[in-house]
Design a protein around this motif. Structure first.
Motif, PDB file in Angstrom:
ATOM      1  N   ALA A   6       0.824  -1.015   0.033  1.00 18.50           N
ATOM      2  CA  ALA A   6       0.094   0.015  -0.030  1.00 18.50           C
ATOM      3  C   ALA A   6       0.922   1.131  -0.235  1.00 18.50           C
ATOM      4  O   ALA A   6       2.033   1.268   0.438  1.00 18.50           O
ATOM      5  N   ARG A  10      -4.160   3.395  -1.495  1.00 20.34           N
ATOM      6  CA  ARG A  10      -3.291   3.536  -2.781  1.00 20.34           C
ATOM      7  C   ARG A  10      -3.818   4.827  -3.781  1.00 20.34           C
ATOM      8  O   ARG A  10      -4.917   4.965  -3.596  1.00 20.34           O
ATOM      9  N   TRP A  44      -8.343   1.906   0.105  1.00 21.99           N
ATOM     10  CA  TRP A  44      -8.128   0.380  -0.648  1.00 21.99           C
ATOM     11  C   TRP A  44      -8.481  -0.473   0.405  1.00 21.99           C
ATOM     12  O   TRP A  44      -9.610  -1.249   0.022  1.00 21.99           O
TER      13      TRP A  44
END
Length: 363
Positions: A312, A349, A354
């Motif tokens: 990430a 992200r 996310w």
């Protein structure tokens, strides 16, 4: 001026932008249900919550076919309930997709979603009486869009809170903005405009979890099917690949999934940013291990750890809504809590949410 451009030019731009109407979610070659990391016997099932299908014009079999293509494991039905309704959808497996019957009840400007309904519910009940009637059937109650309720008392008895809803994110933006964004941007970029961190709902949720255990999840809502120069935007095939709710359960059947929802053994992933097959957020103190939704006692050596399926841009851990630690460009994050609280994870992200976890409750 833009509005003097010939329609042919706009259509050409639209064709380029929308030539790939589905998000670029990279599904595995076939559905593979992963074991939950660190928890043998539990599996990670991905599904769709709060799906009204009547407005889609499709029957349950057609919805199941779409879900199978998108590698969805379960669907929680939520058509709007009218007084005397007994049709909550067909419970059980349809084309290998598990459907859980349910319906949505209007409560002021928001809804209470009844999950696992079988019998009609009297009209004009107070919110608390409505939730009690859902519980009397062995069902669960989900409070949708909590910021839209007139009072926190209206959802105080709910089992879960829908902090994000794709339909609500759509309606929060002007039709003109959505239309022109669909013309000039590809599907991923368009959907990114719907991936908005639900600040108000999360603030309500974090306040609630300082004194109670309540599950958190994301909902789909009805598809929009906006027609943009012959291209449909906001369709079910897109939404099925956009955002999913994951339930960590022992098997894919109604009772285990409802138990996972009730306990908060759950998280949300926005899969257009990267497919999530499994994700872990756990607490460990000696031989004791707790997963999302569980309680664990504050003790020397207690560690909270999250493990993502891929890197990430940023991982953040929150305690009662306040960030306590973070990591950039990482797949893991660890923290040793010094005080009680509800701890949860957000992963990002491209500056978009996310993964959103349920809390672990340190007591």
């Amino acid at each position: 001026m833009f509005f003097q451009y010939p329609l042919l030019i706009i259509a050409a731009i639209s064709l380029t932008a929308c030539s790939s109407p589905l998000p670029t979610t990279e599904l595995p070659p076939a559905r593979y249900i992963q074991t939950a990391p660190e928890f043998p016997g539990f599996h990670d099932y991905r599904g769709i919550v709060d799906l009204p299908i009547k407005a889609s014009g499709m029957d349950q079999s057609g919805i199941a076919d779409l879900a199978k293509t998108s590698q969805i494991d379960f669907i929680f039905l939520a058509d709007r309930v009218e007084p005397g309704d007994t049709d909550f959808g067909i419970a059980g497996f349809t084309s290998d997709i598990l459907f859980i019957a349910g319906g949505a009840f209007e409560v002021g400007s928001s809804q209470i979603i009844g999950v696992n309904l079988h019998e009609p519910i009297k009209p004009n009940l107070t919110p608390n009486d409505l939730i009690s009637a859902i519980h009397d059937q062995g069902g669960l109650a989900i409070a949708a869009d909590p910021a839209k309720f007139a009072s926190s008392e209206d959802y105080a008895l709910a089992d879960a809170m829908e902090v994000y809803n794709a339909r609500s994110a759509w309606l929060a933006q002007s039709p003109t903005t959505l239309y022109f964004r669909a013309i000039f941007f590809g599907t991923d970029h368009f959907l990114a405009g719907l991936d908005l961190r639900p600040d108000a709902n999360l603030a309500i949720y974090d306040r609630l979890t300082t004194g109670a255990r309540v599950s958190m999840l994301a909902g789909a809502g009805a598809p929009d099917n906006m027609n943009v120069l012959g291209t449909k935007v906001g369709t079910l095939p897109q939404l099925f690949l956009f955002c999913t709710t994951h339930l960590i359960a022992r098997e894919r059947n109604t009772a285990p999934l409802l138990e996972a929802l009730r306990l908060g053994h759950s998280y949300t992933s926005f899969d257009y940013l990267g497919y999530v097959g499994a994700f872990a957020f756990l607490a460990r103190a000696g031989d004791t291990v707790a997963m999302m939704g569980d309680e664990i006692h504050l003790a020397p050596g207690l560690t909270l750890k999250t493990v993502l399926p891929a890197q990430a841009d940023r991982i953040a851990m929150y305690q009662n809504g306040a960030e306590v630690t973070s990591a950039d460009n990482a797949t893991t994050l660890e923290f040793a809590p010094k005080s009680p609280g509800a701890y949860r994870i957000e992963a990002y992200r491209s500056n978009k949410l996310w993964i959103l976890s349920n809390p672990i409750y340190v007591r």
